[in-house]
Write a protein that holds these residues in place. Structure first.
Motif, PDB file in Angstrom:
ATOM      1  N   HIS A 286      83.534  69.981   3.966  1.00  0.00           N
ATOM      2  CA  HIS A 286      82.662  69.026   4.644  1.00  0.00           C
ATOM      3  C   HIS A 286      81.234  69.045   4.117  1.00  0.00           C
ATOM      4  CE1 HIS A 286      85.891  68.012   7.375  1.00  0.00           C
ATOM      5  NE2 HIS A 286      86.088  69.303   7.603  1.00  0.00           N
ATOM      6  N   LEU A 287      80.604  70.191   4.076  1.00  0.00           N
ATOM      7  CA  LEU A 287      79.232  70.210   3.568  1.00  0.00           C
ATOM      8  C   LEU A 287      79.222  69.929   2.060  1.00  0.00           C
ATOM      9  CD1 LEU A 287      76.200  71.943   4.645  1.00  0.00           C
ATOM     10  CD2 LEU A 287      76.822  72.481   2.312  1.00  0.00           C
ATOM     11  N   LEU A 288      79.926  70.734   1.273  1.00  0.00           N
ATOM     12  CA  LEU A 288      80.080  70.406  -0.147  1.00  0.00           C
ATOM     13  C   LEU A 288      80.839  69.101  -0.280  1.00  0.00           C
ATOM     14  CD1 LEU A 288      79.638  71.382  -3.088  1.00  0.00           C
ATOM     15  CD2 LEU A 288      81.903  72.447  -2.946  1.00  0.00           C
ATOM     16  N   GLY A 289      81.884  68.949   0.525  1.00  0.00           N
ATOM     17  CA  GLY A 289      82.530  67.645   0.672  1.00  0.00           C
ATOM     18  C   GLY A 289      83.781  67.422  -0.135  1.00  0.00           C
ATOM     19  N   ALA A 290      84.352  68.444  -0.766  1.00  0.00           N
ATOM     20  CA  ALA A 290      85.503  68.250  -1.640  1.00  0.00           C
ATOM     21  C   ALA A 290      86.778  68.737  -0.976  1.00  0.00           C
ATOM     22  CB  ALA A 290      85.294  68.994  -2.954  1.00  0.00           C
ATOM     23  N   ARG A 291      87.862  67.973  -1.095  1.00  0.00           N
ATOM     24  CA  ARG A 291      89.134  68.367  -0.513  1.00  0.00           C
ATOM     25  C   ARG A 291      90.282  67.585  -1.169  1.00  0.00           C
ATOM     26  NH1 ARG A 291      85.822  66.244   3.386  1.00  0.00           N
ATOM     27  NH2 ARG A 291      86.232  64.095   4.046  1.00  0.00           N
ATOM     28  N   PRO A 292      91.495  68.156  -1.125  1.00  0.00           N
ATOM     29  CA  PRO A 292      92.660  67.442  -1.651  1.00  0.00           C
ATOM     30  C   PRO A 292      93.109  66.374  -0.673  1.00  0.00           C
ATOM     31  CG  PRO A 292      93.359  69.537  -0.722  1.00  0.00           C
ATOM     32  CD  PRO A 292      91.849  69.503  -0.642  1.00  0.00           C
ATOM     33  N   THR A 293      93.666  65.279  -1.182  1.00  0.00           N
ATOM     34  CA  THR A 293      94.209  64.232  -0.317  1.00  0.00           C
ATOM     35  C   THR A 293      95.694  64.005  -0.542  1.00  0.00           C
ATOM     36  OG1 THR A 293      93.480  62.557  -1.902  1.00  0.00           O
ATOM     37  CG2 THR A 293      91.994  63.057  -0.062  1.00  0.00           C
ATOM     38  N   SER A 294      96.279  64.666  -1.521  1.00  0.00           N
ATOM     39  CA  SER A 294      97.729  64.626  -1.719  1.00  0.00           C
ATOM     40  C   SER A 294      98.154  65.938  -2.356  1.00  0.00           C
ATOM     41  CB  SER A 294      98.132  63.433  -2.579  1.00  0.00           C
ATOM     42  OG  SER A 294      97.616  63.554  -3.884  1.00  0.00           O
ATOM     43  N   PRO A 295      99.440  66.295  -2.279  1.00  0.00           N
ATOM     44  CA  PRO A 295      99.881  67.615  -2.718  1.00  0.00           C
ATOM     45  C   PRO A 295      99.432  67.991  -4.125  1.00  0.00           C
ATOM     46  CG  PRO A 295     101.630  66.567  -1.485  1.00  0.00           C
ATOM     47  CD  PRO A 295     100.546  65.537  -1.636  1.00  0.00           C
ATOM     48  N   GLY A 296      98.953  69.244  -4.218  1.00  0.00           N
ATOM     49  CA  GLY A 296      98.529  69.784  -5.505  1.00  0.00           C
ATOM     50  C   GLY A 296      97.284  69.153  -6.071  1.00  0.00           C
ATOM     51  N   TYR A 297      96.462  68.509  -5.221  1.00  0.00           N
ATOM     52  CA  TYR A 297      95.235  67.846  -5.674  1.00  0.00           C
ATOM     53  C   TYR A 297      95.531  66.727  -6.671  1.00  0.00           C
ATOM     54  CZ  TYR A 297      92.262  71.610  -3.720  1.00  0.00           C
ATOM     55  OH  TYR A 297      91.602  72.501  -2.903  1.00  0.00           O
TER      56      TYR A 297
ATOM     57  N   SER B 178      82.343  59.563  -2.086  1.00  0.00           N
ATOM     58  CA  SER B 178      81.566  58.845  -1.083  1.00  0.00           C
ATOM     59  C   SER B 178      80.196  59.489  -0.986  1.00  0.00           C
ATOM     60  CB  SER B 178      82.258  58.889   0.280  1.00  0.00           C
ATOM     61  OG  SER B 178      83.523  58.275   0.219  1.00  0.00           O
ATOM     62  N   VAL B 179      79.155  58.664  -0.905  1.00  0.00           N
ATOM     63  CA  VAL B 179      77.794  59.201  -0.888  1.00  0.00           C
ATOM     64  C   VAL B 179      77.210  59.094   0.515  1.00  0.00           C
ATOM     65  CG1 VAL B 179      77.413  58.723  -3.317  1.00  0.00           C
ATOM     66  CG2 VAL B 179      76.822  56.990  -1.634  1.00  0.00           C
ATOM     67  N   PRO B 180      76.419  60.078   0.933  1.00  0.00           N
ATOM     68  CA  PRO B 180      75.857  60.056   2.288  1.00  0.00           C
ATOM     69  C   PRO B 180      74.726  59.043   2.400  1.00  0.00           C
ATOM     70  CG  PRO B 180      75.017  61.935   1.078  1.00  0.00           C
ATOM     71  CD  PRO B 180      76.033  61.282   0.183  1.00  0.00           C
TER      72      PRO B 180
ATOM     73  N   VAL C 134      80.505  65.454 -10.389  1.00  0.00           N
ATOM     74  CA  VAL C 134      81.865  65.921 -10.162  1.00  0.00           C
ATOM     75  C   VAL C 134      82.556  66.077 -11.509  1.00  0.00           C
ATOM     76  CG1 VAL C 134      84.108  65.399  -9.120  1.00  0.00           C
ATOM     77  CG2 VAL C 134      82.007  64.725  -7.940  1.00  0.00           C
ATOM     78  N   HIS C 135      83.278  67.154 -11.661  1.00  0.00           N
ATOM     79  CA  HIS C 135      84.149  67.309 -12.834  1.00  0.00           C
ATOM     80  C   HIS C 135      85.570  67.499 -12.334  1.00  0.00           C
ATOM     81  CE1 HIS C 135      85.187  68.150 -17.020  1.00  0.00           C
ATOM     82  NE2 HIS C 135      86.070  69.000 -16.498  1.00  0.00           N
ATOM     83  N   ALA C 136      86.453  66.536 -12.686  1.00  0.00           N
ATOM     84  CA  ALA C 136      87.833  66.554 -12.211  1.00  0.00           C
ATOM     85  C   ALA C 136      88.771  67.036 -13.304  1.00  0.00           C
ATOM     86  CB  ALA C 136      88.236  65.149 -11.757  1.00  0.00           C
TER      87      ALA C 136
ATOM     88  N   VAL D 296      85.604  63.486  -2.667  1.00  0.00           N
ATOM     89  CA  VAL D 296      84.349  64.208  -2.522  1.00  0.00           C
ATOM     90  C   VAL D 296      83.444  63.354  -1.643  1.00  0.00           C
ATOM     91  CG1 VAL D 296      82.323  65.139  -3.684  1.00  0.00           C
ATOM     92  CG2 VAL D 296      84.580  65.364  -4.746  1.00  0.00           C
ATOM     93  N   ALA D 297      83.091  63.885  -0.470  1.00  0.00           N
ATOM     94  CA  ALA D 297      82.255  63.161   0.488  1.00  0.00           C
ATOM     95  C   ALA D 297      81.263  64.136   1.098  1.00  0.00           C
ATOM     96  CB  ALA D 297      83.121  62.509   1.565  1.00  0.00           C
ATOM     97  N   PRO D 298      80.181  64.449   0.417  1.00  0.00           N
ATOM     98  CA  PRO D 298      79.227  65.456   0.911  1.00  0.00           C
ATOM     99  C   PRO D 298      78.600  65.058   2.244  1.00  0.00           C
ATOM    100  CG  PRO D 298      78.845  64.937  -1.408  1.00  0.00           C
ATOM    101  CD  PRO D 298      79.790  63.919  -0.890  1.00  0.00           C
ATOM    102  N   GLN D 299      78.339  66.079   3.072  1.00  0.00           N
ATOM    103  CA  GLN D 299      77.604  65.904   4.322  1.00  0.00           C
ATOM    104  C   GLN D 299      76.490  66.950   4.344  1.00  0.00           C
ATOM    105  OE1 GLN D 299      81.535  65.809   6.680  1.00  0.00           O
ATOM    106  NE2 GLN D 299      80.182  64.544   7.929  1.00  0.00           N
TER     107      GLN D 299
END
Length: 878
Positions: free
Chosen positions: A762-773, A825-827, A814-816, A778-781
């Protein structure tokens, strides 16, 4: 770097250090083709350069890593000594000077004349010891000359407790000595003698805290009866009992047992080791007591598995030192036949080493003599999380948040351990199917058994730090599935032979299975255990569902089932049903992954029905929050309300109202309590569980309440970080910030590490949205944080993120990894943002430059980003 002090807004939290840098992330050149700034790279040199840190932070995030550098861990200081101890500091420097403990041989204990008897106002019922022989606790034990037997009252804290000693004829007594059991010490008592046909008070004792209490009389007294009236005892986790082992017919001051207490600087876990260089030739005994805190550091360990199982150690680990010395490692078992017992592995911060021995261990060990010690150490058994092993990491401008993140990681590392028969919870937890496998235990000290509910937090922490150890979660999930009951119920743990009845934990098996697949991409696991998923969701939980479609505890014989805190809740409970919605939706995700569309559709429809019923039947409009239970007194719980928000059961208005209610009614200096009143049990409204605080923190982030999420983090984790033992995260916090179960409380518990996934996702904002990334977002807060950077481990390689939050600009990089796609997403309010990538304007406050740039709920999102480096510059317009 400059430091500034930020006030705590009046909630009792010390001011925090904010690390600020000029161009901390090196984002001056913003280009979609540019590489990720140095701050997001995983090396110490680059991390230090990114933060612009002085010498104290030249290693960036490495500075916060807590694990030892090797498996041999040594204490960092001497806390205290007692008795005849020479050169105690030598214990900290092996191979040099040596520490010497000396104790003279004690005089023989005084004895009552033959024919002396004793009786008591009450006597606890006897039981069988580990050897199968019956044990009694009657008054005669107090005058039998055997200090290993004792009288135990049967009033459980209801005073007075009275012990009367009767002599066969009158005798002259100068006083008495009371030898008590270490978990039943009389703190307050009077001693009366029978004189001239009446009882006369000869002595009064108050605030006693020693097990051998000499009680001299003002003058010798001639009597044939002595009465001890106890009006207070030390409280213990097992209750308040008077336990008197012996009463001697003379006041005998104890010869101080020489002891030295070492501090390892933080909670550690493993096998204690002592290098004894020599000893006197009488087999002098050494007793070791362990504690996670100074508060409960006594002559008895704060917890031992042998005590929990009724073992022989009597709260300490024993060793008889040979004259030639020994390199001793504390492993479970007896040193000599059925004498001199050690418990083995321990989780602790402090270790008290005493030259002493149990009376029952004679002659194999004696409580006197000389012992020379070269060094003390611990063989560390948890996951050794050195900077080189971190595959995911985090760093931001707030020093406190960094400490909490790495404190969570270390807490989780010391519960990531091999399942071993001698080290696990003694209450029927051993399982041949887990022996030798890596698992996530509950705690370092206790409970050393993997519970699936804890994995809801601790497994996420593991995936984000050391995903190379993800098998620790899979092993547990798979083993519990293999022990699924015929009716579909899945056990919470191996404890009690996989029979411990918990109502909510089979739901955590579902959600944790989805988490495991989401973070690792292990489709084979999903396929292997899909039949178990069907059985638990389509057989077990329907059997405890009422006509409204809600889970109702009490149906199908579940009235006696517990939950994560063994709470006495029945009927329709919001927490159970919100967790059910989450499990049904996660189950549907697993089914879709496998192409099981019918299962997915059925479970999603049921989840929607349960969510509607929760809103119809469990919302309390007057309080503006969800009821804890539709049965019994009105109260509102953190667990149910937080999960209702996280799962989307609560719409925006109800989410806002419920979170406001929690802040209004449960906010404490040490976190948010898990109940808003005390109708469930006394002081429930003062108890904080980081386990149930995690979904509330998530809920605050998810609803855009970043300031309140960070405030709750700082109160909850700040309290634990600042109080003994420091660094690690507690199982629970009680009234006024106390240890909620006193010495029994685990001070390093994996289920309390939710601050780590909260800050990363949440604060850094990065998370997977489907299995195995395969896909990510990325949605920083940022809230009041100036910058953050970090790395998430994925099966494809690291996902790296860094951002800098200025007054007028927000820079993001971001480096993917290869094989993935994602969105950013930008705050900020889209109407006042200009978003650029290199020389191209993607959003000018009104229009998007392409179909991959969208605005929803006032947030600008750039989608369909592939592998490689992506950088954005967001300018905030007035």
């Amino acid at each position: 770097m400059t430091s500034s002090d930020i006030p705590d807004k009046g909630i009792g939290i010390p001011r925090r250090t904010v690390v600020t840098t000029a161009g901390a992330l090196g984002l001056s050149a913003v280009s979609l083709s540019a590489g990720l700034p140095a701050a997001a790279a995983p090396t110490a040199r680059e991390a230090g350069a990114a933060t612009g840190a002085p010498a104290r932070r030249t290693h960036g995030w490495h500075h916060y890593v807590q694990a030892p550098s090797s498996r041999t861990v040594r204490p960092v200081r001497i806390v205290e000594t007692s008795g005849d101890v020479r050169r105690p500091d030598a214990l900290l420097q092996p191979g040099g000077a040596r520490t010497l403990l000396r104790r003279p041989r004690p005089e023989a204990a005084p004895r009552w004349p033959d024919g002396t008897t004793a009786e008591a106002s009450s006597t606890h019922a006897g039981n069988n010891g580990n050897d199968g022989h019956p044990r009694t606790y009657d008054a005669a034990n107090a005058v039998d000359g055997d200090p290993d037997t004792f009288w135990n009252d049967d009033t459980q804290g209801a005073f007075p407790d009275v012990l009367t000693v009767t002599l066969p004829q009158v005798a002259r007594l100068p006083g008495i000595t009371v030898i008590s059991n270490s978990d039943g010490v009389p703190t307050d008592f009077t001693v009366d003698v029978w004189r001239d046909g009446a009882w006369t008070t000869a002595a009064t004792v108050s605030d006693n805290d020693v097990t051998q209490k000499a009680v001299p009389f003002p003058e010798d007294i001639t009597t044939d009866r002595v009465r001890i009236t106890v009006t207070g005892v030390q409280d213990t986790p097992h209750g308040a009992f008077t336990r008197v082992n012996e009463v001697w017919p003379a006041p005998v001051e104890p010869v101080p047992a020489p002891s030295v207490t070492v501090d390892f600087g933080k909670v550690v876990v493993g096998y204690p080791q002592i290098r004894f260089t020599s000893a006197s030739d009488n087999a002098p005994g050494v007793r070791l007591a362990f504690s996670e805190t100074r508060q409960f550091l006594t002559n008895r360990s704060d917890f031992t598995r042998s005590d929990q199982a009724g073992g022989a150690g009597q709260g300490t680990d024993q060793f008889a030192v040979p004259a030639r010395g020994a390199d001793w490692t504390d492993h479970k078992g007896f040193q000599s036949g059925d004498k001199v017992f050690a418990d083995g592995l321990h989780g602790f911060r402090y270790c008290k080493i005493t030259l002493d021995a149990l009376a029952s261990d004679a002659p194999a060990a004696q409580p006197w003599g000389e012992v020379e010690i070269d060094s003390v150490a611990l063989q560390f058994t948890g996951y050794l999380g050195t900077p080189g092993t971190y595959r995911g990491w985090f760093l931001c401008s707030d020093d406190e948040l960094n400490r909490y993140w790495y404190g969570a990681s270390y807490t989780n590392e010391i519960v990531t351990d091999t399942f071993r028969q001698d080290d696990v919870d003694p209450r029927g937890a051993w399982s041949a199917s887990l022996e030798g496998k890596l698992v996530l235990h509950d705690g370092a000290k206790r409970d050393r058994d993997p519970y699936v509910g804890d994995l809801a937090v601790s497994a996420r922490t593991l995936y984000l730090t050391h995903d190379d150890a993800a098998d620790a979660a899979r092993n547990v999930l798979a083993d519990l599935a293999e022990h699924q009951r015929a009716d579909g119920w899945i056990p919470p743990a191996s404890i009690s032979g996989y029979t411990l009845p918990l109502f909510d934990y089979p739901l955590y098996w579902v959600t944790c299975s989805w988490d495991y697949v989401l973070y690792t991409g292990d489709r084979a696991y999903a396929a292997r255990y899909h039949p178990h998923l069907v059985k638990v969701l389509d057989t077990w939980y329907p059997s405890v569902t009422d006509d409204a479609g809600l889970l109702s505890k009490g149906l199908n014989g579940t009235g006696g089932y517990g939950d994560y805190a063994f709470l006495g809740r029945t009927g329709r409970v919001t927490y159970y049903n919100a967790l059910y919605v989450q499990a049904l939706r996660d189950g549907a995700r697993l089914a879709r992954l496998l192409g099981r569309d019918a299962d997915a559709t059925r479970w999603q429809a049921r989840a929607d029905k349960v969510a509607q019923a929760v809103n119809s039947l469990l919302w309390d409009a007057e309080a503006g929050a969800y009821l804890d239970s539709a049965t019994g007194p009105v109260r509102h719980a953190q667990d149910g309300n937080a999960l209702a928000v996280v799962t989307g059961i609560a719409g925006a208005d109800r989410a806002a109202s419920a979170l406001t209610h929690l802040d209004t009614t449960t906010k404490r200096a040490y976190g948010n309590a898990f109940m808003d009143n005390d109708t469930l049990f006394d002081q429930a409204s003062q108890r904080v569980y980081a386990f149930t605080s995690y979904p509330e923190i998530q809920a605050r982030f998810l609803t855009g309440r970043v300031a309140s999420a960070l405030d709750q983090i700082r109160r909850t984790y700040g309290w634990m970080d600042r109080h003994d033992p420091g660094i690690t995260h507690w199982e629970g916090i009680g009234p006024d910030g106390s240890l909620y179960e006193d010495a029994y409380t685990s001070m390093a518990h994996g289920w309390s590490t939710g601050v780590l996934p909260a800050l990363t996702h949440h604060l850094l904002g990065a998370r997977p949205t489907s299995p195995g990334y395969a896909t990510w977002e990325v949605a920083p807060q940022p809230g009041d944080v100036d910058w953050a950077t970090g790395q998430l481990p994925t099966p494809h390689g690291p996902l790296r993120v860094g951002w800098e939050n200025g007054a007028h600009r927000f820079r993001l990089a971001v480096h993917a990894p290869d094989g993935t796609r994602g969105s950013v997403s930008v705050p900020g309010d889209a109407r006042r943002l200009r978003v650029r990538a290199g020389g191209r304007t993607l959003w000018d406050g009104r229009r998007a430059a392409g179909r991959d740039v969208t605005v929803a709920d006032g947030t600008v999102t750039v989608s369909n980003l592939g592998p490689g480096s992506h950088s954005l510059l967001c300018e905030r317009q007035a």
